[in-house]
Design a protein around this motif. Structure first.
Motif, PDB file in Angstrom:
ATOM      1  N   HIS A   1       0.832  -1.213   0.000  1.00 22.12           N
ATOM      2  CA  HIS A   1       0.000   0.000   0.000  1.00 22.12           C
ATOM      3  C   HIS A   1       0.857   1.250   0.000  1.00 22.12           C
ATOM      4  O   HIS A   1       0.518   2.265  -0.634  1.00 22.12           O
ATOM      5  CB  HIS A   1      -0.916   0.010   1.228  1.00 22.12           C
ATOM      6  CG  HIS A   1      -2.184  -0.744   1.034  1.00 22.12           C
ATOM      7  ND1 HIS A   1      -3.224  -0.298   0.248  1.00 22.12           N
ATOM      8  CD2 HIS A   1      -2.575  -1.938   1.533  1.00 22.12           C
ATOM      9  CE1 HIS A   1      -4.204  -1.169   0.284  1.00 22.12           C
ATOM     10  NE2 HIS A   1      -3.842  -2.184   1.053  1.00 22.12           N
TER      11      HIS A   1
ATOM     12  N   HIS B   1       2.360   1.798  -3.628  1.00 24.12           N
ATOM     13  CA  HIS B   1       1.419   1.334  -4.658  1.00 24.12           C
ATOM     14  C   HIS B   1       1.791   1.861  -6.036  1.00 24.12           C
ATOM     15  O   HIS B   1       1.901   1.098  -7.012  1.00 24.12           O
ATOM     16  CB  HIS B   1       0.002   1.759  -4.275  1.00 24.12           C
ATOM     17  CG  HIS B   1      -1.037   1.345  -5.262  1.00 24.12           C
ATOM     18  ND1 HIS B   1      -1.374   2.106  -6.364  1.00 24.12           N
ATOM     19  CD2 HIS B   1      -1.806   0.234  -5.339  1.00 24.12           C
ATOM     20  CE1 HIS B   1      -2.314   1.498  -7.057  1.00 24.12           C
ATOM     21  NE2 HIS B   1      -2.595   0.362  -6.464  1.00 24.12           N
ATOM     22  N   HIS B   2       1.976   3.172  -6.159  1.00 25.95           N
ATOM     23  CA  HIS B   2       2.248   3.776  -7.470  1.00 25.95           C
ATOM     24  C   HIS B   2       3.622   3.364  -7.993  1.00 25.95           C
ATOM     25  O   HIS B   2       3.799   3.142  -9.208  1.00 25.95           O
ATOM     26  CB  HIS B   2       2.143   5.302  -7.371  1.00 25.95           C
ATOM     27  CG  HIS B   2       0.773   5.780  -7.000  1.00 25.95           C
ATOM     28  ND1 HIS B   2      -0.306   5.664  -7.851  1.00 25.95           N
ATOM     29  CD2 HIS B   2       0.309   6.364  -5.853  1.00 25.95           C
ATOM     30  CE1 HIS B   2      -1.393   6.163  -7.267  1.00 25.95           C
ATOM     31  NE2 HIS B   2      -1.045   6.594  -6.052  1.00 25.95           N
TER      32      HIS B   2
ATOM     33  N   GLN C   1       3.321  -0.192  -9.238  1.00 32.89           N
ATOM     34  CA  GLN C   1       2.534  -0.236 -10.466  1.00 32.89           C
ATOM     35  C   GLN C   1       3.356   0.220 -11.670  1.00 32.89           C
ATOM     36  O   GLN C   1       3.254  -0.355 -12.761  1.00 32.89           O
ATOM     37  CB  GLN C   1       1.291   0.642 -10.312  1.00 32.89           C
ATOM     38  CG  GLN C   1       0.215   0.353 -11.346  1.00 32.89           C
ATOM     39  CD  GLN C   1      -1.093   1.001 -10.974  1.00 32.89           C
ATOM     40  OE1 GLN C   1      -1.130   1.983 -10.216  1.00 32.89           O
ATOM     41  NE2 GLN C   1      -2.180   0.468 -11.486  1.00 32.89           N
TER      42      GLN C   1
ATOM     43  N   MET D   1      -0.887  -6.206  -4.557  1.00 36.38           N
ATOM     44  CA  MET D   1      -1.706  -5.051  -4.190  1.00 36.38           C
ATOM     45  C   MET D   1      -1.919  -4.122  -5.373  1.00 36.38           C
ATOM     46  O   MET D   1      -2.988  -3.513  -5.511  1.00 36.38           O
ATOM     47  CB  MET D   1      -1.024  -4.294  -3.042  1.00 36.38           C
ATOM     48  CG  MET D   1      -1.844  -3.157  -2.479  1.00 36.38           C
ATOM     49  SD  MET D   1      -3.430  -3.742  -1.876  1.00 36.38           S
ATOM     50  CE  MET D   1      -4.431  -2.289  -2.138  1.00 36.38           C
ATOM     51  N   ALA D   2      -0.946  -4.022  -6.247  1.00 37.53           N
ATOM     52  CA  ALA D   2      -1.066  -3.112  -7.388  1.00 37.53           C
ATOM     53  C   ALA D   2      -2.072  -3.598  -8.422  1.00 37.53           C
ATOM     54  O   ALA D   2      -2.490  -2.824  -9.283  1.00 37.53           O
ATOM     55  CB  ALA D   2       0.296  -2.928  -8.057  1.00 37.53           C
TER      56      ALA D   2
END
Length: 311
Positions: free
Chosen positions: A172, A175-176, A179, A225-226
């Protein structure tokens, strides 16, 4: 027996077999009514289509039979190769490796730690090592060597939820970043993204297949999570998908202990023991390969279905 009729205007000669006699109607003069070119064309096309379909079916059945025989032949060759490899390992490579590496470690382990302490160490390593990007397979070997299938499996499967949950929630925070890293590798991204597609059941199924496939265990813990997969199907799919790997590592640990004991006592394994170990190793290897191949095939099918939906 055939019947012929001439068409003087169009120069068409019709030859009719006896079974088709009912298709022609006799006129008052005893001549047969001519059949048009369109009628003959439709009949010929129908017969040709039937013959073509029959030949296609025969060709398909022949190819399927040949493919099935070739698949079984390859499986037998793989079994023979794995059996020979296992026999060579048990006879020469195993004893040398045991004397130099495994036996000293086992002796140090038994002198230093009691059984309850080993259980705590195995549990802690399986639960924490994935978060630290460290492999937990050696700890699973120790579980197999010390506790066997029953308690060893329960010990590992109880630690797995912690080992996969911590990276999931830590993801979390990044995340970015994760990704963007995934998007740089489209091939792996297309596989990982399946975990976040569809409903609860589809997500759990995709996670299970990814866990069984050769995709790196530690990497997926952080990348999951991504994809947008929910925690429930992620955890359930992980627990189901980890079962084959846990049994393989436990069996490997038991096999290592058996070879280490034989080497330490300066004795050779008996013929039944060698046969059973070779068969067990071969069965485990082949089963793992088949399950992995099936998982990869199902992932490819899910990818194709997803691409068709996007078109």
């Amino acid at each position: 027996m055939t019947f012929a009729g001439n068409d003087e205007e169009e120069g068409l000669v019709v030859v009719m077999p006896a079974p088709l006699l009912g298709l022609a109607k006799e006129d008052l003069k005893g001549d047969y009514v001519k059949l048009g070119g369109d009628d003959l064309g439709e009949d010929n096309r129908f017969v040709a289509g039937c013959m073509s379909a029959s030949s296609s079916e025969l060709s398909y059945e022949g190819n399927s039979r040949c493919w099935s025989l070739w698949w079984w032949a390859k499986l037998v060759l793989v079994l023979i190769f794995v059996g020979v490899l296992a026999a060579v390992f048990l006879k020469w490579v195993g004893p040398f490796f045991m004397d130099k590496e495994i036996i000293p470690i086992l002796n140090w382990e038994t002198r230093t730690f009691s059984t309850p302490v080993l259980a705590v160490l195995v549990y802690a390593s399986v639960a924490l090592f994935p978060t630290l990007l460290l492999p937990s397979t050696p700890s699973m070997w120790v579980a197999g060597m010390t506790f066997g299938y029953g308690f060893g499996f329960l010990l590992i499967i109880a630690a797995v939820p912690i080992g996969v949950s911590l990276p999931y929630f830590i993801g979390h925070l990044f995340h970015h970043k994760i990704q963007s890293l995934i998007e740089r590798n489209p091939k792996n991204a297309s596989v990982i993204s399946l975990a976040g597609e569809g409903n609860w059941f589809n997500q759990a199924r995709a996670v299970t297949l990814i866990r069984i496939s050769p995709f790196p265990y530690i990497v997926f813990n952080y990348c999951a999570m991504a994809t947008g997969v929910k925690y429930g199907p992620y955890l359930l799919g992980t627990l189901i998908g980890m079962v084959p790997e846990i049994f393989v590592t436990i069996y490997t640990g038991i096999l290592i202990k058996t070879l280490a004991n034989a080497s330490q006592e300066q004795r050779f394994l008996s013929a039944p023991q060698i046969i059973l170990n070779v068969l067990g190793f071969s069965f485990t290897f082949v089963t793992t390969v088949l399950i992995t191949v099936y998982a990869k095939r199902r992932l490819k099918e899910l990818q194709r279905d997803e691409e068709l939906l996007l078109q």
